[in-house]
Design a protein around this motif. Structure first.
Motif, PDB file in Angstrom:
ATOM      1  N   VAL A 218       0.712  -1.162  -0.100  1.00  0.00           N
ATOM      2  CA  VAL A 218      -0.162  -0.150   0.153  1.00  0.00           C
ATOM      3  C   VAL A 218       0.835   1.242  -0.043  1.00  0.00           C
ATOM      4  O   VAL A 218       0.525   2.106  -0.719  1.00  0.00           O
ATOM      5  N   ARG A 219       1.872   1.180   0.594  1.00  0.00           N
ATOM      6  CA  ARG A 219       2.963   2.300   0.754  1.00  0.00           C
ATOM      7  C   ARG A 219       3.349   2.720  -0.724  1.00  0.00           C
ATOM      8  O   ARG A 219       3.572   3.705  -1.125  1.00  0.00           O
ATOM      9  N   LEU A 220       3.634   1.600  -1.485  1.00  0.00           N
ATOM     10  CA  LEU A 220       4.179   1.994  -2.776  1.00  0.00           C
ATOM     11  C   LEU A 220       3.213   2.630  -3.847  1.00  0.00           C
ATOM     12  O   LEU A 220       3.565   3.031  -4.592  1.00  0.00           O
ATOM     13  N   LEU A 221       1.757   2.584  -3.321  1.00  0.00           N
ATOM     14  CA  LEU A 221       0.701   2.747  -4.395  1.00  0.00           C
ATOM     15  C   LEU A 221       0.423   4.227  -4.176  1.00  0.00           C
ATOM     16  O   LEU A 221       0.562   4.956  -3.161  1.00  0.00           O
ATOM     17  N   ARG A 222      -0.005   4.655  -5.172  1.00  0.00           N
ATOM     18  CA  ARG A 222      -0.508   6.255  -5.398  1.00  0.00           C
ATOM     19  C   ARG A 222      -1.747   6.227  -4.882  1.00  0.00           C
ATOM     20  O   ARG A 222      -2.451   5.074  -4.651  1.00  0.00           O
ATOM     21  N   PRO A 223      -2.486   7.081  -4.482  1.00  0.00           N
ATOM     22  CA  PRO A 223      -3.839   7.078  -4.022  1.00  0.00           C
ATOM     23  C   PRO A 223      -4.414   6.616  -5.258  1.00  0.00           C
ATOM     24  O   PRO A 223      -4.438   7.136  -6.205  1.00  0.00           O
ATOM     25  N   LYS A 224      -5.496   5.822  -4.864  1.00  0.00           N
ATOM     26  CA  LYS A 224      -6.388   5.099  -5.672  1.00  0.00           C
ATOM     27  C   LYS A 224      -5.746   4.106  -6.797  1.00  0.00           C
ATOM     28  O   LYS A 224      -6.408   3.312  -7.453  1.00  0.00           O
ATOM     29  N   GLY A 225      -4.041   3.729  -6.291  1.00  0.00           N
ATOM     30  CA  GLY A 225      -3.698   2.546  -6.977  1.00  0.00           C
ATOM     31  C   GLY A 225      -4.274   1.342  -6.339  1.00  0.00           C
ATOM     32  O   GLY A 225      -4.767   1.307  -5.696  1.00  0.00           O
ATOM     33  N   LYS A 226      -3.930   0.007  -7.344  1.00  0.00           N
ATOM     34  CA  LYS A 226      -4.547  -1.152  -6.916  1.00  0.00           C
ATOM     35  C   LYS A 226      -3.530  -2.058  -6.798  1.00  0.00           C
ATOM     36  O   LYS A 226      -2.317  -1.925  -7.509  1.00  0.00           O
ATOM     37  N   ALA A 227      -3.566  -2.953  -5.855  1.00  0.00           N
ATOM     38  CA  ALA A 227      -2.644  -4.071  -5.735  1.00  0.00           C
ATOM     39  C   ALA A 227      -3.475  -5.264  -5.764  1.00  0.00           C
ATOM     40  O   ALA A 227      -4.614  -5.554  -5.225  1.00  0.00           O
TER      41      ALA A 227
ATOM     42  N   TRP B 235      -6.598 -17.743  -1.906  1.00  0.00           N
ATOM     43  CA  TRP B 235      -7.537 -16.723  -1.562  1.00  0.00           C
ATOM     44  C   TRP B 235      -6.890 -15.585  -2.391  1.00  0.00           C
ATOM     45  O   TRP B 235      -5.665 -15.364  -2.274  1.00  0.00           O
ATOM     46  N   CYS B 236      -7.644 -14.426  -3.034  1.00  0.00           N
ATOM     47  CA  CYS B 236      -7.268 -13.370  -3.878  1.00  0.00           C
ATOM     48  C   CYS B 236      -7.946 -12.075  -3.416  1.00  0.00           C
ATOM     49  O   CYS B 236      -9.134 -12.252  -3.028  1.00  0.00           O
ATOM     50  N   VAL B 237      -7.243 -11.216  -3.317  1.00  0.00           N
ATOM     51  CA  VAL B 237      -7.895  -9.769  -2.988  1.00  0.00           C
ATOM     52  C   VAL B 237      -7.538  -8.712  -3.771  1.00  0.00           C
ATOM     53  O   VAL B 237      -6.242  -8.667  -4.329  1.00  0.00           O
ATOM     54  N   ILE B 238      -8.140  -7.906  -4.388  1.00  0.00           N
ATOM     55  CA  ILE B 238      -7.862  -6.512  -5.199  1.00  0.00           C
ATOM     56  C   ILE B 238      -8.238  -5.454  -4.260  1.00  0.00           C
ATOM     57  O   ILE B 238      -9.516  -5.276  -3.922  1.00  0.00           O
ATOM     58  N   LEU B 239      -7.284  -4.643  -3.923  1.00  0.00           N
ATOM     59  CA  LEU B 239      -7.559  -3.553  -2.817  1.00  0.00           C
ATOM     60  C   LEU B 239      -7.102  -2.400  -3.479  1.00  0.00           C
ATOM     61  O   LEU B 239      -6.438  -2.333  -4.612  1.00  0.00           O
ATOM     62  N   GLN B 240      -7.446  -1.120  -3.181  1.00  0.00           N
ATOM     63  CA  GLN B 240      -7.235  -0.076  -3.710  1.00  0.00           C
ATOM     64  C   GLN B 240      -7.048   1.041  -2.305  1.00  0.00           C
ATOM     65  O   GLN B 240      -7.376   0.933  -1.492  1.00  0.00           O
ATOM     66  N   LYS B 241      -5.983   1.801  -2.618  1.00  0.00           N
ATOM     67  CA  LYS B 241      -5.415   2.691  -1.726  1.00  0.00           C
ATOM     68  C   LYS B 241      -6.333   3.706  -1.485  1.00  0.00           C
ATOM     69  O   LYS B 241      -6.582   4.460  -2.740  1.00  0.00           O
TER      70      LYS B 241
END
Length: 664
Positions: A490-499, A657-663
């Motif tokens: 999450v730290r690496l992501l820009r706001p609204k970036g996805k992992a 188990w898989c997740v797509i999250l957004q910052k």
């Protein structure tokens, strides 16, 4: 075109398009549902696209059909995108076939749906077996009045407290408050030594006393979790931790009705309607053995008849419709357990399971040492052999990468041999991995990659549009380190970036389907080496293959390299407290050592390739990698432990188990 409705004139483009779609619908019904249509008129019609499974309710469809004549029956099977209409006469069904085919209707969400009708000789569907409520489960309707409901809803202060003692948390589209004790989502437990100040709200206290006096509950709870759900969202299936709470758990539903799914370990699922102002009481088997959860969706399948809206949602296809969800608030009351649980379900009881001690590793230093010995060192040794089994990308990971905007900067943390670094040429991708030998393989392929720890990636915070973490986080040995790995993404992501995150699943059988890991191998011994050259192709049998679920494996299927029956039996590694997992079996412990049999002579972890079947019997060393396999909902909980993430999607993909999250 059905023979009774052939035309002598040339069809227009619109008519041709409609006919193609009607024929496609007919073929789809036969192929997937076994429904045979006929080319002559009958009283019965199957209405493709007009079903509960694609958002069409009985109240929407019935008036449209009745314009062509009175119906004997409208049968709507649960969760199916079609229905059956039986008219009183064949003439009326003919009229419907001609006038309603291609008719556009609008569902409750404002989406346009086109109906395709075909004649059938008989109506048919796969009937569900009659079901009963799980043992120990009760639903008590109208447990409180409208006035009490209003007072309870108005009593909740969703604003954050200034003392930070009892604060609102946002968990996947729902707001949460805790009273009595805070429920800790990172370990699904409570800190029994840290009760929250103030106890339960006064209004709850008086209602509980009333329920206790009237016999609805057997003991007075000392903890309550209040959840407010937005329409369309839910909660993963779970069992409330045995060691955390006593037997009786009760949940009050306010504001809107909901269907909650209860699932037995053998796969039986019972959908239970919880009406507004009703109380759900779970004790015994329903509390300790069955999972319960709310499927994320905007509509629930419910009984259409008034007076049949609580308890089991039956399979009565003549009495099912859709109910649009509203904002629902639940008060879940529990009593914190002060002693070990001694229930009759030891295999699922965290107090009774005879597994490796949950305190191991006991601290961060022990965790780091375990990872050095049974993750880092092993991957350096097996890098070349490992890379030979990693070729075919997995479709849903490719889908994630292909959906990213052109020019996006993407970090693949734990990239392994770089299988995903070249998938989308329109992205700028950079990989990193703890293994120098795997990074060298990436560089040989001309990919950008460097060596680092996934807990400390030397990239600027907020510099990435997206991140991948495929089968990496399950190699961290404590809850805190697993959460820290998510936090670093999450730290690496820009706001609204996805992992996108993949981890191995404890549940290798899910929704009545076995993962590839558990499927029976039918490949002869003589083809082992040939298979290993492309072992990560989805759909290949895996019994004889090296592990398909390692640090860069998109498949993440924990296949063990035991080439003969009993080759890697359960046991202990010297000085290890962890069990060794047995090849092709379900997981019985969350923390395990997974064997990898390194074949051939190795040079810096790169085995000498041989395609001589006889050579496959020359065994090299067996190395053991540490894994923490995730239970259902555990990955979500790790993500939700962070305040600045929003889970966009969570799913199960062939043993992961898989997740797509957004910052945020």
């Amino acid at each position: 075109v059905d023979s009774s409705h052939q035309h002598n004139y040339k069809l227009s483009k619109t008519e041709k398009k409609f006919l193609r779609k009607q024929i496609k619908a007919r073929h789809t019904l036969l192929r997937h549902e076994g429904i045979e249509t006929v080319a002559y008129a009958t009283q019965n019609l199957v209405v493709a696209n007009g079903g509960l499974g694609n958002g069409v309710s009985r109240s929407q469809l019935l008036p449209v059909l009745e314009k062509c004549g009175p119906l004997d029956a409208l049968l709507m099977p649960p969760n199916k995108p079609y229905s059956f209409a039986r008219y009183k006469t064949t003439e009326e069904s003919k009229r419907a076939y001609v006038t309603l085919n291609g008719r556009e209707i609008v569902d409750d969400l404002g989406q346009k749906i086109i109906l395709y009708l075909n004649f059938v000789e008989k109506v048919q569907w796969k009937e569900l077996d009659p079901q009963a409520l799980p043992p120990g489960l009760k639903v008590i309707e109208e447990i409180i009045s409208f006035e009490e409901e209003k007072l309870l809803l108005e009593s909740i202060d969703w604003t954050e407290d200034t003392d930070k003692q009892n604060f609102q948390k946002s968990l996947k589209h729902r707001r949460v408050r805790h009273f009595g004790y805070e429920f800790l989502y990172e370990n699904n437990n409570v800190d029994k030594d840290k009760p929250l100040p103030g106890g339960l709200p006064d209004i709850c206290d008086s209602i509980l006393e009333k329920w206790l006096k009237e016999g609805y509950i057997r003991q007075k709870p000392d903890q309550v979790t209040i959840n407010q759900y937005e329409p369309g969202h839910g909660i993963p299936a779970h069992i409330d931790t045995h060691s955390a709470f006593e037997d009786e758990i009760v949940s009050l539903s306010l504001g809107s009705e909901i269907v909650m799914d209860f699932k037995h370990p053998d796969g039986v699922t019972v959908p239970v309607m919880l009406p507004r102002r009703s109380l759900l009481v779970m004790t015994g088997e329903s509390r300790y053995l069955w999972t319960h959860g709310i499927t994320p969706r905007k509509f629930d399948t419910v009984q259409a008849s008034v007076g049949h809206r609580s308890g089991i949602v039956t399979s009565d296809v003549g009495d099912l419709t859709l109910s649009k969800r509203g904002i629902r608030t639940s008060f879940t009351f529990r009593k914190v357990r002060q002693t070990r649980c001694n229930c009759g379900y030891p295999l699922v009881c965290d107090s009774q399971r005879k597994e490796a001690p949950p305190s191991f590793p006991e601290n961060d230093e022990e965790a780091s040492e375990l990872e050095r010995e049974h993750v880092h060192r092993v991957y350096e040794e097996i890098a070349g052999h490992f890379s030979r089994t990693r070729h075919a990308p997995w479709p849903r990971i490719v889908e994630f990468l292909m959906a990213l905007p052109s020019g996006s900067i993407v970090a693949d943390v734990g990239c392994g041999n770089g299988k995903y670094l070249g998938i989308n040429k329109e992205l700028y991708m950079i990989g990193c991995d703890r293994s120098q030998n795997l990074v060298d393989i990436c560089r040989e392929k001309c990919f950008e990659a460097f060596v680092c720890d996934a807990l400390a990636v030397p990239l600027l915070g907020g510099s990435c549009d997206a991140c991948l973490s495929i089968a990496v986080i399950h190699h961290f040995a404590t809850v805190e380190r697993r959460v820290a790995a998510v936090q670093e993404l999450v730290r690496l992501l820009r706001p609204k970036g996805k992992a996108l995150i993949y981890v191995w699943a404890m549940e290798q059988e899910y929704n009545k389907q076995k993962s590839k890991y558990l499927r029976e191998n039918r490949i002869s011994q003589g083809k082992k080496e040939e298979i290993n050259s492309d072992a990560s192709m989805p759909g290949l049998p895996v019994e004889q293959m090296p592990d398909l679920g390692s640090q860069d494996s998109a498949s993440s299927i924990p296949t063990i390299n035991g080439f003969e029956e009993g080759g890697c039996n359960s046991g202990k590694v010297t000085d290890s407290k962890l069990p060794i997992h047995t090849n092709r079996t379900s997981f019985h412990s969350q923390d395990v050592l997974v064997p990898w049999h390194l074949r051939g002579n190795s040079d810096k972890g790169k085995p000498v390739e041989t395609f001589d079947p006889a050579a496959s019997h020359d065994r090299g060393p067996v190395l053991h990698r540490y894994y923490h396999v995730f239970r259902e909902g555990e990955l979500e909980a790790a993500c939700q432990a962070l305040s600045n993430v929003h889970i966009l999607q969570s799913y199960y993909d062939q043993g992961n188990w898989c997740v797509i999250l957004q910052k945020i």
